[in-house]
Design a protein around this motif. Structure first.
Motif, PDB file in Angstrom:
ATOM      1  N   THR A  36       0.819  -1.214   0.000  1.00 48.91           N
ATOM      2  CA  THR A  36       0.000   0.000   0.000  1.00 48.91           C
ATOM      3  C   THR A  36       0.854   1.266   0.000  1.00 48.91           C
ATOM      4  O   THR A  36       0.414   2.307  -0.490  1.00 48.91           O
ATOM      5  CB  THR A  36      -0.982  -0.031   1.195  1.00 48.91           C
ATOM      6  N   ALA A  37       2.079   1.183   0.511  1.00 45.06           N
ATOM      7  CA  ALA A  37       2.950   2.370   0.492  1.00 45.06           C
ATOM      8  C   ALA A  37       3.258   2.788  -0.941  1.00 45.06           C
ATOM      9  O   ALA A  37       3.724   3.908  -1.183  1.00 45.06           O
ATOM     10  CB  ALA A  37       4.234   2.114   1.271  1.00 45.06           C
ATOM     11  N   THR A  38       3.014   1.889  -1.899  1.00 50.57           N
ATOM     12  CA  THR A  38       3.117   2.278  -3.307  1.00 50.57           C
ATOM     13  C   THR A  38       1.738   2.698  -3.821  1.00 50.57           C
ATOM     14  O   THR A  38       1.568   3.795  -4.336  1.00 50.57           O
ATOM     15  CB  THR A  38       3.674   1.115  -4.152  1.00 50.57           C
ATOM     16  N   PRO A  96      -3.811  18.528  -7.175  1.00 53.31           N
ATOM     17  CA  PRO A  96      -3.719  17.267  -7.922  1.00 53.31           C
ATOM     18  C   PRO A  96      -2.845  16.230  -7.206  1.00 53.31           C
ATOM     19  O   PRO A  96      -2.992  15.043  -7.437  1.00 53.31           O
ATOM     20  CB  PRO A  96      -3.068  17.673  -9.248  1.00 53.31           C
ATOM     21  N   SER A  97      -1.921  16.664  -6.328  1.00 52.37           N
ATOM     22  CA  SER A  97      -0.968  15.701  -5.767  1.00 52.37           C
ATOM     23  C   SER A  97      -0.204  16.299  -4.585  1.00 52.37           C
ATOM     24  O   SER A  97      -0.255  17.502  -4.336  1.00 52.37           O
ATOM     25  CB  SER A  97       0.058  15.334  -6.835  1.00 52.37           C
ATOM     26  N   THR A  98       0.544  15.441  -3.913  1.00 52.60           N
ATOM     27  CA  THR A  98       1.384  15.878  -2.786  1.00 52.60           C
ATOM     28  C   THR A  98       2.392  16.934  -3.229  1.00 52.60           C
ATOM     29  O   THR A  98       2.527  17.995  -2.605  1.00 52.60           O
ATOM     30  CB  THR A  98       2.206  14.683  -2.231  1.00 52.60           C
ATOM     31  N   GLN A  99       3.132  16.591  -4.267  1.00 56.66           N
ATOM     32  CA  GLN A  99       4.236  17.473  -4.662  1.00 56.66           C
ATOM     33  C   GLN A  99       3.733  18.821  -5.176  1.00 56.66           C
ATOM     34  O   GLN A  99       4.419  19.836  -5.030  1.00 56.66           O
ATOM     35  CB  GLN A  99       5.106  16.786  -5.708  1.00 56.66           C
ATOM     36  N   ILE A 170       9.374  17.985   5.809  1.00 57.50           N
ATOM     37  CA  ILE A 170       9.658  16.557   6.058  1.00 57.50           C
ATOM     38  C   ILE A 170       8.534  15.682   5.529  1.00 57.50           C
ATOM     39  O   ILE A 170       7.393  16.139   5.380  1.00 57.50           O
ATOM     40  CB  ILE A 170       9.807  16.251   7.578  1.00 57.50           C
ATOM     41  N   ALA A 171       8.862  14.422   5.272  1.00 57.16           N
ATOM     42  CA  ALA A 171       7.823  13.401   5.084  1.00 57.16           C
ATOM     43  C   ALA A 171       7.572  12.859   6.486  1.00 57.16           C
ATOM     44  O   ALA A 171       8.425  12.166   7.035  1.00 57.16           O
ATOM     45  CB  ALA A 171       8.315  12.308   4.153  1.00 57.16           C
ATOM     46  N   LEU A 172       6.438  13.219   7.070  1.00 55.41           N
ATOM     47  CA  LEU A 172       6.181  12.895   8.482  1.00 55.41           C
ATOM     48  C   LEU A 172       6.360  11.402   8.744  1.00 55.41           C
ATOM     49  O   LEU A 172       6.990  10.994   9.720  1.00 55.41           O
ATOM     50  CB  LEU A 172       4.781  13.384   8.871  1.00 55.41           C
ATOM     51  N   SER A 174       8.243   8.560   6.759  1.00 61.37           N
ATOM     52  CA  SER A 174       9.141   8.447   5.609  1.00 61.37           C
ATOM     53  C   SER A 174       8.773   7.256   4.731  1.00 61.37           C
ATOM     54  O   SER A 174       8.517   6.156   5.236  1.00 61.37           O
ATOM     55  CB  SER A 174      10.582   8.296   6.093  1.00 61.37           C
ATOM     56  N   ASN A 175       8.785   7.502   3.423  1.00 62.30           N
ATOM     57  CA  ASN A 175       8.541   6.400   2.483  1.00 62.30           C
ATOM     58  C   ASN A 175       9.717   5.433   2.435  1.00 62.30           C
ATOM     59  O   ASN A 175       9.587   4.314   1.962  1.00 62.30           O
ATOM     60  CB  ASN A 175       8.271   6.942   1.075  1.00 62.30           C
ATOM     61  N   VAL A 176      10.859   5.875   2.948  1.00 62.96           N
ATOM     62  CA  VAL A 176      12.051   5.020   2.905  1.00 62.96           C
ATOM     63  C   VAL A 176      11.879   3.827   3.848  1.00 62.96           C
ATOM     64  O   VAL A 176      12.128   2.678   3.467  1.00 62.96           O
ATOM     65  CB  VAL A 176      13.320   5.830   3.288  1.00 62.96           C
ATOM     66  N   CYS A 199       4.556  19.218   6.281  1.00 61.91           N
ATOM     67  CA  CYS A 199       4.620  17.758   6.364  1.00 61.91           C
ATOM     68  C   CYS A 199       3.952  17.109   5.163  1.00 61.91           C
ATOM     69  O   CYS A 199       2.790  17.388   4.862  1.00 61.91           O
ATOM     70  CB  CYS A 199       3.922  17.262   7.632  1.00 61.91           C
ATOM     71  N   ASP A 200       4.688  16.228   4.521  1.00 57.18           N
ATOM     72  CA  ASP A 200       4.141  15.339   3.496  1.00 57.18           C
ATOM     73  C   ASP A 200       3.580  14.150   4.272  1.00 57.18           C
ATOM     74  O   ASP A 200       4.311  13.468   4.989  1.00 57.18           O
ATOM     75  CB  ASP A 200       5.322  14.940   2.586  1.00 57.18           C
ATOM     76  N   VAL A 201       2.267  13.932   4.160  1.00 51.86           N
ATOM     77  CA  VAL A 201       1.651  12.858   4.964  1.00 51.86           C
ATOM     78  C   VAL A 201       1.055  11.752   4.094  1.00 51.86           C
ATOM     79  O   VAL A 201       0.179  11.021   4.537  1.00 51.86           O
ATOM     80  CB  VAL A 201       0.578  13.401   5.948  1.00 51.86           C
ATOM     81  N   ILE A 202       1.575  11.603   2.885  1.00 51.61           N
ATOM     82  CA  ILE A 202       1.000  10.583   1.992  1.00 51.61           C
ATOM     83  C   ILE A 202       1.172   9.175   2.568  1.00 51.61           C
ATOM     84  O   ILE A 202       0.362   8.296   2.299  1.00 51.61           O
ATOM     85  CB  ILE A 202       1.611  10.693   0.573  1.00 51.61           C
ATOM     86  N   GLN A 203       2.212   8.961   3.381  1.00 54.33           N
ATOM     87  CA  GLN A 203       2.415   7.622   3.945  1.00 54.33           C
ATOM     88  C   GLN A 203       1.768   7.506   5.329  1.00 54.33           C
ATOM     89  O   GLN A 203       2.026   6.535   6.048  1.00 54.33           O
ATOM     90  CB  GLN A 203       3.924   7.305   4.040  1.00 54.33           C
ATOM     91  N   MET A 204       0.925   8.461   5.673  1.00 59.00           N
ATOM     92  CA  MET A 204       0.352   8.476   7.024  1.00 59.00           C
ATOM     93  C   MET A 204      -1.172   8.634   7.011  1.00 59.00           C
ATOM     94  O   MET A 204      -1.880   7.956   7.770  1.00 59.00           O
ATOM     95  CB  MET A 204       0.990   9.629   7.794  1.00 59.00           C
ATOM     96  N   ALA A 224      -4.115  10.824  -2.578  1.00 58.56           N
ATOM     97  CA  ALA A 224      -5.080   9.895  -1.991  1.00 58.56           C
ATOM     98  C   ALA A 224      -4.854   8.438  -2.368  1.00 58.56           C
ATOM     99  O   ALA A 224      -5.576   7.569  -1.897  1.00 58.56           O
ATOM    100  CB  ALA A 224      -6.483  10.320  -2.417  1.00 58.56           C
ATOM    101  N   TYR A 225      -3.844   8.174  -3.197  1.00 53.21           N
ATOM    102  CA  TYR A 225      -3.757   6.818  -3.760  1.00 53.21           C
ATOM    103  C   TYR A 225      -3.008   5.806  -2.904  1.00 53.21           C
ATOM    104  O   TYR A 225      -2.794   4.680  -3.323  1.00 53.21           O
ATOM    105  CB  TYR A 225      -3.179   6.853  -5.182  1.00 53.21           C
ATOM    106  N   LYS A 226      -2.624   6.204  -1.693  1.00 52.25           N
ATOM    107  CA  LYS A 226      -1.986   5.222  -0.811  1.00 52.25           C
ATOM    108  C   LYS A 226      -2.980   4.872   0.310  1.00 52.25           C
ATOM    109  O   LYS A 226      -4.015   4.288   0.023  1.00 52.25           O
ATOM    110  CB  LYS A 226      -0.650   5.740  -0.319  1.00 52.25           C
TER     111      LYS A 226
HETATM  112  C1  LIG Z   1       6.581  10.337   0.903  1.00 52.65           C
HETATM  113  C2  LIG Z   1       6.034  10.480  -0.485  1.00 52.65           C
HETATM  114  N1  LIG Z   1       5.722  11.705  -0.949  1.00 52.65           N
HETATM  115  C3  LIG Z   1       5.202  11.899  -2.167  1.00 52.65           C
HETATM  116  C4  LIG Z   1       4.963  10.822  -3.013  1.00 52.65           C
HETATM  117  C5  LIG Z   1       4.348  11.032  -4.350  1.00 52.65           C
HETATM  118  O1  LIG Z   1       3.814  12.275  -4.450  1.00 52.65           O
HETATM  119  P1  LIG Z   1       2.680  12.703  -5.471  1.00 52.65           P
HETATM  120  O2  LIG Z   1       1.414  12.689  -4.711  1.00 52.65           O
HETATM  121  O3  LIG Z   1       3.109  14.062  -5.875  1.00 52.65           O
HETATM  122  O4  LIG Z   1       2.663  11.718  -6.597  1.00 52.65           O
HETATM  123  C6  LIG Z   1       5.295   9.540  -2.603  1.00 52.65           C
HETATM  124  C7  LIG Z   1       5.093   8.389  -3.513  1.00 52.65           C
HETATM  125  O5  LIG Z   1       5.576   7.319  -3.333  1.00 52.65           O
HETATM  126  C8  LIG Z   1       5.824   9.368  -1.311  1.00 52.65           C
HETATM  127  O6  LIG Z   1       6.128   8.133  -0.847  1.00 52.65           O
END
Ligand SMILES: Cc1ncc(COP(=O)(O)O)c(C=O)c1O
Length: 373
Positions: A36-38, A96-99, A170-172, A174-176, A199-204, A224-226
């Protein structure tokens, strides 16, 4: 059964016993999906709503399409996302997206004009680091703090933040490696220097509770895709008192409003994404993020215990309360072959990253461990 009733009864069943959620995500019955993290598989509920919408777009009439493209639906989505992070709907804009959200924040702060700097770290998303690298080439003072043993040491951050720092990004989670930053300590540090925290919270979002007020977050964005369970759709949170003052709107269009965080919106949103999120957020709220996070715990804990013992050292700090854990592999090609043979889907580029959501069970973890044996 009517769509709304079907979703409500599925979510109630999952809330009572999370293994019931599996029926809502048919993909999980076909592959061992721990990725799901992808991207999150779609639920039957989101798909049904989107199919109805696509049918309306294909066959009309106007009234059928209007059921999906309307202000009420968008308002409800904003309200549900706001509730998820303890914000008000007026603090949420669609992106449209996180970034895109992160770029709106960087641009709106006028960092270079003020002679300011940005501080981030190497546990942030690669795309964001590329963004900052390009900005550095353009003359921005960008400071990238290195992790220590895959976590952020506050002393390293304190060393580079100064009175010219405008933004800590920060990515609150981390995707790493699923590391969860000590967000309150970081926001306190930012605020003590007159800086703001993004905070980037896509992984949260959708996986672990978020409270922007208690955490001291000034700006936040995610797609929203995670863990939000689907839709090429995104959100930007901007603290109310910073809207139009500290954070200027720099891009405008038909959806830019004079007030509220929708001042940062530009164009028509993805209605398909909005329809998907309308279902997904109802489902997430009906189960409860606390419950979703609690469901992930024993699955992640088991991976954290067994995989290092099986020769895959973890790079995720112990006790990290996210739904993601990452492990090192000596022979990545061999691991990939084993997962392929066992029909197990996880991320294996670089490290092995395993992530769990509502539809996963301990049997999925059993299958992953068995595949590596
Ligand atoms: C921490 C993190 N930020 C951002 C993204 C992708 O961002 P966007 O929503 O701009 O596609 C990912 C995608 O794997 C991610 O893991």
């Amino acid at each position: 059964m009517k769509r709304g009733t079907a979703l409500a009864s599925s979510a109630a069943a999952a809330r009572a016993d999370m293994s019931a959620a599996r029926a809502d995500f048919p993909w999980a019955g076909k592959q061992t999906y721990l990725n799901t993290a992808t991207e999150h598989p779609l639920s039957v509920h989101t798909t049904r709503a989107m199919e109805e919408y696509l049918h309306a777009l294909t066959h009309g009439p106007d009234a059928a399409r209007d059921k999906f493209e309307n202000g009420r639906l968008m308002k409800e989505v904003k309200e549900m996302f706001a509730r998820l992070i303890n914000a008000t709907p007026g603090e949420i804009g669609f992106t449209p997206s996180t970034q895109t959200g992160e770029n709106i924040v960087i641009e709106g702060l006028d960092i270079e004009a003020a002679g300011g700097n940005v501080v981030t770290n190497d546990l942030h998303y690669g795309g964001s680091l590329l963004n900052y690298e390009n900005r550095r080439k353009g003359g921005m003072d960008v400071r990238v703090v290195k992790h220590r043993d895959y976590q952020m040491d506050m002393r390293d951050l304190e060393r580079v933040v100064d009175k010219k720092t405008k933004l800590i990004a920060i990515a609150l989670v981390s995707n790493v490696n699923g590391y969860v930053h000590d967000v309150k300590a970081i926001s306190d540090l930012a605020h003590a220097h007159g800086a703001y925290l993004y905070c980037d919270v896509i992984q949260m979002a959708g996986a672990t509770p978020i409270d922007v007020k208690a955490m001291g977050i000034d700006f936040l964005a995610c797609s929203a895709y995670k863990f939000l369970q689907g839709g090429r759709f995104g959100y930007l949170y901007v603290r109310e008192d910073l809207q139009g003052t500290a954070l200027k709107a720099k891009l405008f269009g038909g959806r830019s409003t004079p007030t509220g965080a929708s001042r940062y919106e530009i164009s028509t949103v993805s209605h398909l994404g909005c329809v998907c999120q309308h279902q997904a957020l109802q489902y997430i709220h009906a189960i409860g993020v606390d419950k979703i996070a609690a469901h992930a715990r024993p699955l992640i804990d088991r991976l954290m215990k067994e995989l290092p013992a099986a020769g895959y050292p973890t790079i995720t700090p112990k006790g990290s309360p996210s739904s993601i854990a990452s492990f090192q592999m000596k022979d990545a090609a061999a691991v990939r072959a084993k997962f392929k043979a066992a029909n197990v889907i996880v991320t294996t580029g670089g490290n092995m990253r395993v992530s769990v959501s509502v539809f996963n069970t301990m049997a999925d973890v059993d299958r992953l461990i068995a595949a590596l044996a």
